[in-house]
Write an enzyme that holds these catalytic residues in place. Structure first.
Site, PDB file in Angstrom:
ATOM      1  N   ASN A  12       5.049   5.903   3.345  1.00  0.00           N
ATOM      2  CA  ASN A  12       4.239   6.512   2.290  1.00  0.00           C
ATOM      3  C   ASN A  12       4.020   8.011   2.427  1.00  0.00           C
ATOM      4  OD1 ASN A  12       3.861   3.951   1.068  1.00  0.00           O
ATOM      5  ND2 ASN A  12       2.324   3.482   2.616  1.00  0.00           N
ATOM      6  N   THR A  13       4.574   8.626   3.466  1.00  0.00           N
ATOM      7  CA  THR A  13       4.573  10.078   3.609  1.00  0.00           C
ATOM      8  C   THR A  13       6.012  10.552   3.478  1.00  0.00           C
ATOM      9  OG1 THR A  13       2.613  10.113   5.045  1.00  0.00           O
ATOM     10  CG2 THR A  13       4.096  12.010   5.173  1.00  0.00           C
ATOM     11  N   ASN A  41       5.674  -1.826  11.589  1.00  0.00           N
ATOM     12  CA  ASN A  41       4.920  -1.271  10.462  1.00  0.00           C
ATOM     13  C   ASN A  41       5.258  -2.061   9.200  1.00  0.00           C
ATOM     14  OD1 ASN A  41       3.395   0.602   8.875  1.00  0.00           O
ATOM     15  ND2 ASN A  41       3.980   2.261  10.253  1.00  0.00           N
ATOM     16  N   SER A  90       5.632   5.038   8.737  1.00  0.00           N
ATOM     17  CA  SER A  90       5.026   4.757   7.432  1.00  0.00           C
ATOM     18  C   SER A  90       5.977   5.190   6.318  1.00  0.00           C
ATOM     19  CB  SER A  90       3.702   5.503   7.273  1.00  0.00           C
ATOM     20  OG  SER A  90       3.244   5.417   5.941  1.00  0.00           O
ATOM     21  N   LYS A 140       5.262   3.265  17.099  1.00  0.00           N
ATOM     22  CA  LYS A 140       5.231   2.243  16.055  1.00  0.00           C
ATOM     23  C   LYS A 140       6.463   2.381  15.189  1.00  0.00           C
ATOM     24  CE  LYS A 140       2.134  -0.168  12.924  1.00  0.00           C
ATOM     25  NZ  LYS A 140       0.721  -0.325  12.504  1.00  0.00           N
ATOM     26  N   PHE A 155      -1.630   8.130   4.420  1.00  0.00           N
ATOM     27  CA  PHE A 155      -2.425   8.733   5.499  1.00  0.00           C
ATOM     28  C   PHE A 155      -3.696   9.398   4.965  1.00  0.00           C
ATOM     29  CE2 PHE A 155       1.342   9.584   8.659  1.00  0.00           C
ATOM     30  CZ  PHE A 155       1.479   8.218   8.848  1.00  0.00           C
ATOM     31  N   ASN A 168       0.836  -1.198   0.000  1.00  0.00           N
ATOM     32  CA  ASN A 168       0.000   0.000   0.000  1.00  0.00           C
ATOM     33  C   ASN A 168       0.869   1.245   0.000  1.00  0.00           C
ATOM     34  OD1 ASN A 168      -0.447   1.955   2.498  1.00  0.00           O
ATOM     35  ND2 ASN A 168       0.193  -0.033   3.345  1.00  0.00           N
TER      36      ASN A 168
END
Length: 339
Positions: free
Chosen positions: A181-182, A246, A179, A217, A120, A116
């Site tokens: 993805n940011t 994560n 994460s 996390k 966010f 993915n």
């Protein structure tokens, strides 16, 4: 039934569209008189021996739903009927944001995995707060992050906004700096900025009246040296514990054709590494803080391995999608067998 009929049907369609369709279906079914009870009677394992007291909170069982599934706290009540001991909502940001461009969610069927790069996507913390005010006894974790447009130098403010908004309504907090993805988010895992962020939240004025556990996390891609830093940071800042792990940016050993898609990888390929991280943290810290184990739990045996490695609780995400809600029941029954 789920793996033979329902999953093959759902897996014929775009995964993000299926996610929202499934949400709608679960919500509709739970509105039919008797269905909530039916789900609970089929999936929930009630036994006092499953109860766990971790960082001052009593969990009815140690199996939770990880963040990312119910980002906006829209379905936590209904999802709890599948036998989860707790539900983690988020990741939430101060202001709602669309996330990354679609297509951004990919199944890797040959690997029992998902990639993915959602970024966010959520409606903002204020909307979630209104939904959480209707909570009827579900134990909730609040996973918080920063908006994409917020520079790292100002990230602490974003986390504080979410922390203060959610404080009266969640049982524990999760600080998500891991994460992939940011853009540049993982830079906040470096020792000094991370200490500043965690100390700011731990010293928040709200904590003086009704202290809420704060967990960190972390990514599975950290080196041993970085993991030792994490142990130091947890002990220095006095936060409650760690969620390991994560999603990963590694693509080692994957077989699926779409394995090169950008984003965070979750599912079976993460099983071994997340357990390694749990064991490392537990042993090197002398079990000085609780760990919630997540990553690649697709069977009851996977969950037991993480508990034996040092986790106090476990969470599901991709395994819940691939194996279905019966996995929650299987894990709880397996735990009882081990007692």
């Amino acid at each position: 039934m789920y793996k033979l009929i329902i999953r093959p049907l759902l897996f014929c369609f775009d995964p993000e569209k299926v996610h929202y369709f499934t949400f709608s279906l679960i919500r509709i079914l739970n509105k039919i008189p008797g269905f909530s009870y039916l789900f609970q009677s089929f999936y929930e394992v009630k036994d006092a021996r499953l109860e766990r007291e971790v960082f001052g909170i009593k969990f009815k069982n140690p199996v939770g739903l990880a963040a990312g599934f119910d980002k906006d706290a829209k379905l936590y009540q209904e999802l709890s009927n599948f036998g989860f001991g707790f539900i983690e909502i988020g990741t939430l940001t101060p202001v709602g944001q669309e996330g990354n461009p679609k297509k951004r969610l990919f199944r890797l069927k040959d690997d029992n995995a998902i990639i993915n790069r959602m970024g966010f996507n959520n409606g903002g913390v204020k909307e979630a707060v209104e939904r959480l005010k209707k909570n009827k006894g579900v134990l909730i974790g609040g996973n918080i992050g920063k908006n994409k447009v917020t520079p790292n130098e100002e990230a602490v403010k974003d986390y504080e906004i979410c922390f203060e908004a959610l404080f009266p309504l969640v049982d524990y907090f999760v600080v998500n700096v891991s994460s992939p993805n940011t853009p540049n988010l993982r830079e906040l895992q470096e020792k000094e900025p991370l200490k500043k962020l965690l100390q700011t939240l731990e010293n928040n004025k709200l904590q003086t009246t009704n202290h809420k556990p704060i967990l960190l996390k972390i990514a599975p891609d950290l080196t041993d040296e970085q993991l030792l830093d994490i142990i130091d940071i947890v002990n220095e800042t006095k936060i409650a514990g760690v969620i390991a792990t994560n999603t990963t940016i590694s693509r080692e050993g994957l077989q699926s054709e779409n394995k090169s898609e950008m984003g965070g990888l979750s599912g079976k390929p993460l099983t071994k590494r997340s357990t390694e991280v749990i064991r490392f943290l537990s042993e090197k810290s002398n079990q000085s803080f609780p760990i919630i184990g997540v990553g690649g739990i697709h069977s009851a045996e996977d969950a037991i391995e993480k508990l034996n490695a040092g986790a106090s609780l476990v969470q599901l995400y991709t395994g819940f999608i691939y194996e279905g809600p019966a996995l929650v029941k299987a894990i709880n029954k397996k735990i009882l067998e081990q007692i």
